[in-house]
Scaffold this motif. Sequence first.
Motif, PDB file in Angstrom:
ATOM      1  N   ALA A   5      -4.416   5.425  -4.323  1.00 25.11           N
ATOM      2  CA  ALA A   5      -4.479   6.809  -3.491  1.00 25.11           C
ATOM      3  C   ALA A   5      -4.438   6.177  -1.978  1.00 25.11           C
ATOM      4  O   ALA A   5      -4.453   6.170  -1.090  1.00 25.11           O
ATOM      5  N   GLU A   6      -5.428   5.011  -2.855  1.00 24.83           N
ATOM      6  CA  GLU A   6      -6.871   4.809  -0.470  1.00 24.83           C
ATOM      7  C   GLU A   6      -5.324   3.676  -0.891  1.00 24.83           C
ATOM      8  O   GLU A   6      -5.056   3.771   0.339  1.00 24.83           O
TER       9      GLU A   6
ATOM     10  N   ALA B  51      -1.748   3.154  -0.875  1.00 25.95           N
ATOM     11  CA  ALA B  51      -0.976   3.707  -0.445  1.00 25.95           C
ATOM     12  C   ALA B  51      -1.271   4.551   1.058  1.00 25.95           C
ATOM     13  O   ALA B  51      -0.508   4.337   2.671  1.00 25.95           O
ATOM     14  N   GLU B  52      -2.355   4.553   1.643  1.00 21.55           N
ATOM     15  CA  GLU B  52      -2.955   5.455   2.622  1.00 21.55           C
ATOM     16  C   GLU B  52      -3.082   4.003   4.067  1.00 21.55           C
ATOM     17  O   GLU B  52      -2.993   4.191   5.016  1.00 21.55           O
TER      18      GLU B  52
END
Length: 361
Positions: free
Chosen positions: A357-358, A360-361
């Motif tokens: 998730a990190e 993807a940001e």
Amino acid sequence: MYVAVKGGEKAIDNAHAWLAEERRGDNSIAELSVAQIREQLALAVNRVMAEGSLYDPDLAALAIKQSRGDLIEAIFLIRAYRTTLPRFGGSEPVETDRMACDRRISATFKDAPGGQVLGPTFDYTHRLLDFKLAADGEVPEAAMATSDRIQTPHIMSFLDREGLVQDEPEGAEAPPDLTREPLELPAERALRLQSLTRGDEGFILGMAYSTQRGYARNHAFVAELRIGTVEVEMEVPELGFAIEIGEITLTECETVNQFKGSKTEPPQFTRGYGLVFGQTERKAISMALVDRALRWEELGEDDTGAPAQDAEFVLYHADNIQATGFLEHIKLPHYVDFQSELELIRRLRREAGAAVAEAAE
């Protein structure tokens, strides 16, 4: 979902009762007696005696009945019972050249001194189901009575006369007893043979088969395979001499292998050896092949890396009771261990998800 088993002692008692019910089977069918197992399932009885290290056909038959035919469980029962028996002393080495043979064959000499005795064997049967047995038919008696059994010298002794077989020096001391002392490596040959004779037949067979297929280059000839009874003698201190205390049935196998010689030894034959309780010829032959494979170092041969040449691998994994115990212990509760593994996997998945998730940001 993993939950604790409930019920405790009552559940265990019920499990025992259910086991006894399953062991008995259909009550409308006559119960199998210990005598029937001893007399009609003799080869299973022989295996239990051999791998249980206790020569007692009645107890082995009882163990087979109690274990519902699970031979490894029966072997476990026999070994456990054996530990409760008092020890009065040791017997003298048995004289297998005085064996009264029911079966005696050689693959090396057609006209073997003393003759070939085919004996009771499956070797010459057609491996077809005999439905006459389902009709409980009577079996004709063998032409050769037990009283006609012969005593013959070992075939290897005739090769020994020409000096064609490596000398086998007798040990100066009594070998260690594997039933009383744990196995330690390096193990002398006498201790290795004890381990092999107690080892699982299937495992020893697999190791022997591997040597024939090229893993250790062990292409042996069966110099002699003999099955019969021998006298067991024990020295009584009060008498000062040995007396016969009984007879046992043994299977003995001697194999011959080529040996190209060394700086100190001329070209000659070497031998493999197997000796097992009862009529257990597949095990005895397998044992002889593995015994020979394990002798590579003392004979100055190359280590090919074959499993059958690795004494630690063979001897530490041959015992089916130890193997069964270690294998089946994973059935027992491991709730704490599993919960720790479960929590670790969950944490790793959370961390991996957060990292994705990190990124993807």
